[in-house]
Design a protein around this motif. Structure first.
Motif, PDB file in Angstrom:
ATOM      1  N   GLU B  87       0.470  -1.217   0.625  1.00  0.00           N
ATOM      2  CA  GLU B  87       0.276  -0.537  -0.050  1.00  0.00           C
ATOM      3  C   GLU B  87       0.361   1.398  -0.007  1.00  0.00           C
ATOM      4  OE1 GLU B  87      -2.599  -0.119   3.484  1.00  0.00           O
ATOM      5  OE2 GLU B  87      -3.371   1.677   2.436  1.00  0.00           O
ATOM      6  N   PHE B  88       2.158   1.163   0.838  1.00  0.00           N
ATOM      7  CA  PHE B  88       3.348   2.287   1.088  1.00  0.00           C
ATOM      8  C   PHE B  88       4.054   2.829  -0.450  1.00  0.00           C
ATOM      9  CE2 PHE B  88       7.101   4.253   2.261  1.00  0.00           C
ATOM     10  CZ  PHE B  88       6.635   5.493   2.845  1.00  0.00           C
ATOM     11  N   ILE B  89       4.012   1.143  -1.275  1.00  0.00           N
ATOM     12  CA  ILE B  89       5.102   1.606  -2.285  1.00  0.00           C
ATOM     13  C   ILE B  89       4.539   2.216  -3.665  1.00  0.00           C
ATOM     14  CG2 ILE B  89       4.990  -0.901  -3.186  1.00  0.00           C
ATOM     15  CD1 ILE B  89       7.898   1.636  -2.546  1.00  0.00           C
ATOM     16  N   CYS B  90       2.709   1.673  -3.234  1.00  0.00           N
ATOM     17  CA  CYS B  90       1.765   1.571  -4.813  1.00  0.00           C
ATOM     18  C   CYS B  90       2.115   2.505  -5.099  1.00  0.00           C
ATOM     19  CB  CYS B  90       0.427   0.850  -4.264  1.00  0.00           C
ATOM     20  SG  CYS B  90      -0.821   0.811  -6.127  1.00  0.00           S
ATOM     21  N   PRO B  91       2.941   2.944  -6.612  1.00  0.00           N
ATOM     22  CA  PRO B  91       2.653   4.252  -7.388  1.00  0.00           C
ATOM     23  C   PRO B  91       0.957   4.887  -7.387  1.00  0.00           C
ATOM     24  CG  PRO B  91       4.297   2.995  -8.305  1.00  0.00           C
ATOM     25  CD  PRO B  91       3.808   1.745  -7.397  1.00  0.00           C
ATOM     26  N   PRO B  92       0.506   4.064  -7.958  1.00  0.00           N
ATOM     27  CA  PRO B  92      -0.728   5.270  -8.571  1.00  0.00           C
ATOM     28  C   PRO B  92      -1.705   4.579  -7.307  1.00  0.00           C
ATOM     29  CG  PRO B  92      -0.763   2.943  -9.384  1.00  0.00           C
ATOM     30  CD  PRO B  92       0.317   2.782  -8.413  1.00  0.00           C
ATOM     31  N   LYS B  93      -1.326   4.269  -5.782  1.00  0.00           N
ATOM     32  CA  LYS B  93      -2.395   4.348  -4.835  1.00  0.00           C
ATOM     33  C   LYS B  93      -3.416   3.301  -5.205  1.00  0.00           C
ATOM     34  CE  LYS B  93      -0.924   8.085  -2.481  1.00  0.00           C
ATOM     35  NZ  LYS B  93       0.481   7.987  -1.812  1.00  0.00           N
ATOM     36  N   ALA B  94      -3.541   2.099  -5.842  1.00  0.00           N
ATOM     37  CA  ALA B  94      -4.580   1.375  -6.218  1.00  0.00           C
ATOM     38  C   ALA B  94      -5.029   0.371  -5.086  1.00  0.00           C
ATOM     39  CB  ALA B  94      -4.088   1.125  -7.264  1.00  0.00           C
ATOM     40  N   ILE B  95      -3.994   0.735  -3.982  1.00  0.00           N
ATOM     41  CA  ILE B  95      -4.022  -0.708  -2.491  1.00  0.00           C
ATOM     42  C   ILE B  95      -5.102   0.063  -1.484  1.00  0.00           C
ATOM     43  CG2 ILE B  95      -2.850  -2.675  -1.464  1.00  0.00           C
ATOM     44  CD1 ILE B  95      -1.371  -2.765  -3.445  1.00  0.00           C
ATOM     45  N   THR B  96      -5.133  -0.909  -0.523  1.00  0.00           N
ATOM     46  CA  THR B  96      -6.177  -0.043   0.013  1.00  0.00           C
ATOM     47  C   THR B  96      -7.012  -1.644   0.866  1.00  0.00           C
ATOM     48  OG1 THR B  96      -7.182   1.159  -0.867  1.00  0.00           O
ATOM     49  CG2 THR B  96      -7.958   1.090   1.586  1.00  0.00           C
ATOM     50  N   ILE B 126      -1.453   0.265 -11.866  1.00  0.00           N
ATOM     51  CA  ILE B 126      -0.526   0.309 -13.475  1.00  0.00           C
ATOM     52  C   ILE B 126       0.797  -1.445 -13.334  1.00  0.00           C
ATOM     53  CG2 ILE B 126      -0.676   3.150 -13.528  1.00  0.00           C
ATOM     54  CD1 ILE B 126       2.093   2.453 -12.514  1.00  0.00           C
ATOM     55  N   TYR B 127      -0.052  -2.087 -13.577  1.00  0.00           N
ATOM     56  CA  TYR B 127       1.178  -2.992 -13.305  1.00  0.00           C
ATOM     57  C   TYR B 127       2.476  -2.836 -12.741  1.00  0.00           C
ATOM     58  CZ  TYR B 127      -3.490  -4.105 -15.093  1.00  0.00           C
ATOM     59  OH  TYR B 127      -4.956  -3.925 -15.466  1.00  0.00           O
ATOM     60  N   CYS B 128       3.164  -2.955 -12.305  1.00  0.00           N
ATOM     61  CA  CYS B 128       4.123  -2.079 -11.967  1.00  0.00           C
ATOM     62  C   CYS B 128       5.025  -3.155 -11.585  1.00  0.00           C
ATOM     63  CB  CYS B 128       4.663  -0.480 -11.118  1.00  0.00           C
ATOM     64  SG  CYS B 128       3.674  -1.419  -9.841  1.00  0.00           S
ATOM     65  N   GLY B 129       4.554  -3.963 -10.568  1.00  0.00           N
ATOM     66  CA  GLY B 129       4.872  -4.926  -9.314  1.00  0.00           C
ATOM     67  C   GLY B 129       5.385  -5.174  -8.701  1.00  0.00           C
ATOM     68  N   MET B 130       5.524  -2.989  -8.589  1.00  0.00           N
ATOM     69  CA  MET B 130       6.366  -2.689  -7.539  1.00  0.00           C
ATOM     70  C   MET B 130       5.437  -3.536  -5.417  1.00  0.00           C
ATOM     71  SD  MET B 130       8.151   0.270  -7.379  1.00  0.00           S
ATOM     72  CE  MET B 130       8.234   1.837  -8.425  1.00  0.00           C
ATOM     73  N   CYS B 131       4.359  -4.189  -6.095  1.00  0.00           N
ATOM     74  CA  CYS B 131       4.406  -4.639  -4.763  1.00  0.00           C
ATOM     75  C   CYS B 131       4.598  -6.233  -4.989  1.00  0.00           C
ATOM     76  CB  CYS B 131       2.733  -4.816  -4.985  1.00  0.00           C
ATOM     77  SG  CYS B 131       1.585  -5.231  -6.534  1.00  0.00           S
ATOM     78  N   GLU B 132       4.595  -6.527  -5.948  1.00  0.00           N
ATOM     79  CA  GLU B 132       5.421  -7.702  -5.379  1.00  0.00           C
ATOM     80  C   GLU B 132       6.410  -7.893  -5.412  1.00  0.00           C
ATOM     81  OE1 GLU B 132       4.990  -9.653  -9.209  1.00  0.00           O
ATOM     82  OE2 GLU B 132       6.959 -11.349  -8.530  1.00  0.00           O
ATOM     83  N   GLU B 133       7.797  -7.031  -5.591  1.00  0.00           N
ATOM     84  CA  GLU B 133       9.195  -7.291  -5.052  1.00  0.00           C
ATOM     85  C   GLU B 133       9.115  -6.624  -3.818  1.00  0.00           C
ATOM     86  OE1 GLU B 133      12.706  -3.732  -7.228  1.00  0.00           O
ATOM     87  OE2 GLU B 133      10.797  -4.553  -8.368  1.00  0.00           O
ATOM     88  N   VAL B 134       8.089  -5.982  -3.090  1.00  0.00           N
ATOM     89  CA  VAL B 134       8.318  -5.409  -1.642  1.00  0.00           C
ATOM     90  C   VAL B 134       7.905  -6.170  -0.895  1.00  0.00           C
ATOM     91  CG1 VAL B 134       6.404  -3.823  -1.513  1.00  0.00           C
ATOM     92  CG2 VAL B 134       8.454  -2.773  -0.608  1.00  0.00           C
TER      93      VAL B 134
END
Lengths: 577, 181
Positions: B87-96, B126-134
């Motif tokens: 939730e913190f890393i998500c660039p478009p703030k898609a996660i709650t 935006i399918y960036c994959g940051m959530c998976e990485e973090v």
């Protein structure tokens, strides 16, 4: 204004006993008796530490603050001491480090906070502390404000060499109504033990077992349940002690801290309100050595849930044929003015609250003046104080109400009640108080043709009122208050008021304007400046000048028991203070 | 500054009258027409697919970044402990995420924490994959689902149930919370 009398020149303070100390190659002067860790802090060389806390005794058991230290060697008889390039005696560095928290500085001492030796010992201490520490940071509430995490990044190795099984200890232990203990996370700094013994006078915590099996526990048959128990959660450098109220509610890195003042009693403990968006998640004490030191009571800090309550009033309402109907602010304010203007002063009463800010009380006074009524008072709230911080006066701004309204809180209430029961009052403005909870009878309130309630929560007396005005709660407003020791303090807006609720001072100003007054005050700074011009105690002050720590404006003989004891301990050299 | 005088190209009469350019254009058009004709006749391989009847799914690379989803481990335990780093890393703030405590009677009570609700707004993602990485618990992965559609904005918000449906089970990863701990 008469010219101030020339004050007798104060006697020059005795020259402080200063000693020369070299910190990381720079010679500085410190008063004798300064702890090495404090000297380093003043020299902007923060020494990492866990067990040391300036308000507690220093047992020196975490070993994190080890630094390299040296003293000039004692010269042989007749030998001239060697001088360095600054002309100071050359330092003979000790081969072993010393703890900076419990040792004091001495003349000619040298401290190295960044040398190879210091870095090596820190790395070693970190490795020992992390041996049995679980890797549950993703779950732990302390993550993000954990000293172990921070110093592990700054001074640790980054990799564990420990291949054996970690020691298992009790997790999720219920040690009190508000505090939860996780023994695996504990690094045995003993801050909580010292807090309960030295400050709260309720020594219920202690260590059992030995070596790597050392376990923090409550004494048999005891519980950590005194009113100051949550301070142990604040001072715990790791996530061993966590607050039941805040547990798993929000990660700390999402929270924004706003400086505020506790509303629980007249002490006015300085605190930070932690919020994410428009929801408050927790409140923590903010250091102010003239009010609350580093502490606050559990009752005060947990008293914020009503701000997020579902019973908040969100729209102004006017009663129409026995039913409340949502209306616009303009219409609601006009309805109050229509009811009050033209009514004789004796038939109007204003019951305000000592929970209001000085700025709001200023408008209460103006309103009373315009309506020509003398029946203005606030509800006193006397409770029991304790021997620590909690004051007997449970209103946060009794002194402000006294100063601005010009009468002792509660002195006119009997008269107002009398008038009300005889049905003499035609208009009653209840500002920030639930009258049914303040000793007023329902049958008396029903006699009032125009009862106006300005409150933040839907309650029984709002239900009885003809007009309901939703104000904002303490965390949603800016303003100032005067605590029981006569200190003027400021609070800031942490969250926004829900729905169409407005700033209470703006509502009151609009009421004043609607009733025929005019003032041209548009910001809380302007209001305070007007107040400063009218109230002698505030002379020369502005809203900005109050500052984060407040300024003393009144002389009271109120003493703060906890601070008195802290001063004593400081004088004895037990604590740094 | 030296001034260079550029000579205009000398054009032949057919170029001046656009006759040769006309034939150049016709050549391109006709070559495309011929290629299409040969494809229809089956003489040349096709380069387009008829989506959605035909799909390229089995040729998607392993690193393809489709819809993010939550996974369970081999004990059917939800891996997510709601640390909220995604939730913190998500660039478009898609996660709650709404964190919650695991009740003490749950077999996984020792994990203490899991998400009460987990929402990913797929309009924002935006399918960036940051959530998976973090993710420190290997709980969130970008799957190969790419056709995320819905008839309303609400439908485009994946709740916890839907995320576990897409994610399914992932075994063989680092498991911090097994019997050995």
């Amino acid at each position: 204004m008469p010219a101030p009398e020339a004050a007798p020149a104060p006697a020059a303070p005795p020259p402080a006993d200063l000693v020369n100390v070299q910190i990381d190659g720079v010679w500085l002067k410190f008063p004798k008796g300064t702890r090495m860790i404090e000297a380093c802090k003043q020299a902007k060389k923060e020494v990492p530490h866990y067990c040391y806390h300036p308000k507690l005794s220093s047992p020196g058991n975490c070993r994190m603050c080890l630094v390299e230290m040296g003293m000039p060697p004692r010269p042989a008889p007749g030998q001239e001491p060697e001088k360095d390039e600054h002309g100071m005696p050359k330092i003979g560095w000790m081969p072993r480090p010393v703890i900076a928290c419990a040792n004091t500085v001495a003349e000619g001492m040298g401290i190295r906070t960044e040398s190879t030796l210091t870095q090596e010992v820190r790395k070693g201490v970190m490795e020992f502390l992390l041996i049995n520490h679980p890797l549950d940071c993703p779950i732990c509430d302390q993550a993000g404000e954990c000293r172990l995490q921070e110093f592990s990044v700054e001074h640790g190795k980054g990799e564990s060499r420990f291949r054996e099984e970690k020691v298992k200890k009790p997790k999720n232990v219920d040690i009190g109504p508000r505090v939860r203990l996780d023994d695996e996370r504990c690094i045995m700094c003993s801050r909580c033990i010292r807090f309960t013994a030295e400050i709260a006078d309720a020594p219920v915590l202690g260590f059992t077992e030995r070596g790597s099996y050392t376990t923090l526990a409550v004494h048999p048959g005891k519980r950590l349940e005194h009113n100051y128990s949550l301070n142990t959660v604040d001072i715990c450098p790791v996530g061993a002690l966590t607050s039941n109220d805040f547990r798993f509610q929000q990660r700390v890195w999402f929270l924004t801290e706003t400086n505020s003042i506790c509303q629980g009693c007249g002490r006015g403990c300085n605190m930070e309100t932690h919020a994410r968006g428009d929801t408050i998640y927790r409140q923590t004490p903010r250091e102010n050595n003239d009010v609350n030191s580093n502490w606050m009571c559990d009752r005060g800090r947990l008293d914020f849930h009503f701000v997020n309550s579902e019973f908040r009033l969100t729209d102004p309402m006017v009663k129409n044929q026995g039913k409340h109907e949502v209306t616009s602010w303009k219409k609601a304010i006009q309805a109050v003015a229509n009811a009050a203007v033209g009514v004789k002063g004796e038939e109007i009463a204003i019951i305000a609250s000592a929970r209001m800010t000085n700025e709001e009380l200023f408008f209460v006074k103006q309103l009373a003046k315009i309506l020509g009524t003398e029946n203005v008072d606030v509800i006193p709230r006397l409770g029991e104080g304790d021997n620590y911080l909690s004051a007997a006066d449970k209103n946060p701004n009794s002194n402000g109400a006294k100063l601005i309204l010009g009468s002792e809180p509660g002195s006119k209430l009997a008269g107002i009640t009398e008038l009300m029961s005889r049905g003499r009052l035609r208009v009653v403005l209840a500002l920030g108080e639930n009258l049914l909870k303040c000793g007023f009878e329902r049958r008396d309130l029903e006699k009032i043709p125009s009862l106006v309630t300005l409150h933040i929560l839907a309650n029984a007396s709002a239900e009885l009122s003809q007009i309901v005005l939703p104000g904002n709660a303490y965390a949603e407003k800016r303003g100032s208050m005067i605590n029981v020791t006569g200190r003027l303090q400021r609070m800031d807006r942490a969250v926004n008021a829900p729905g169409n609720a407005r700033d209470t001072w703006e509502i009151l100003r609009d009421l004043v304007v609607a009733c025929g007054g005019s003032n041209g005050l548009h910001s809380i700074e302007d209001v305070f400046s007007r107040l400063a011009a009218e109230v002698p105690a505030f002379q020369g002050l502005s809203f900005a000048k109050i500052g984060d720590l407040g300024v003393p404006v009144l002389e009271t003989d109120e003493k703060i028991p906890l601070l008195e004891r802290e001063k004593e301990r400081k004088a004895k050299g037990i604590i740094v203070g | 500054m030296a001034i260079i005088t550029v000579q205009r190209p000398k054009l032949a009469w057919h170029e001046k009258a656009f006759i040769s350019t006309l034939f150049k254009g016709l050549k391109i058009t006709l070559s495309h027409a011929l290629r299409t004709f040969l494809q229809i006749a089956g003489k040349k391989p096709k380069v387009t697919m008829e989506y959605p009847e035909q799909k390229w799914d089995d040729q998607l690379p392993d690193y393809y970044r489709g819809a993010p989803a939550l996974v369970t481990d081999e004990h059917e335990r939800e891996r997510c402990v709601s640390c909220q780093l995604c939730e913190f890393i998500c660039p478009p703030k898609a996660i709650t995420i709404t964190p919650g405590e695991i009740p003490s009677d749950d077999p996984w009570a020792k994990v203490e924490k899991r998400p009460k609700e987990f929402e990913i707004d797929m309009i924002r993602c935006i399918y960036c994959g940051m959530c998976e990485e973090v993710c420190p618990e290997q709980a969130i992965f970008l799957r190969k689902d790419y056709a995320i559609t819905g008839l309303s904005r609400k439908e485009m918000v994946h709740d916890k149930k839907r995320l576990y449906e897409i994610g399914g089970q992932r075994v063989g990863l680092v498991n911090k919370w097994n019997e050995l701990k």
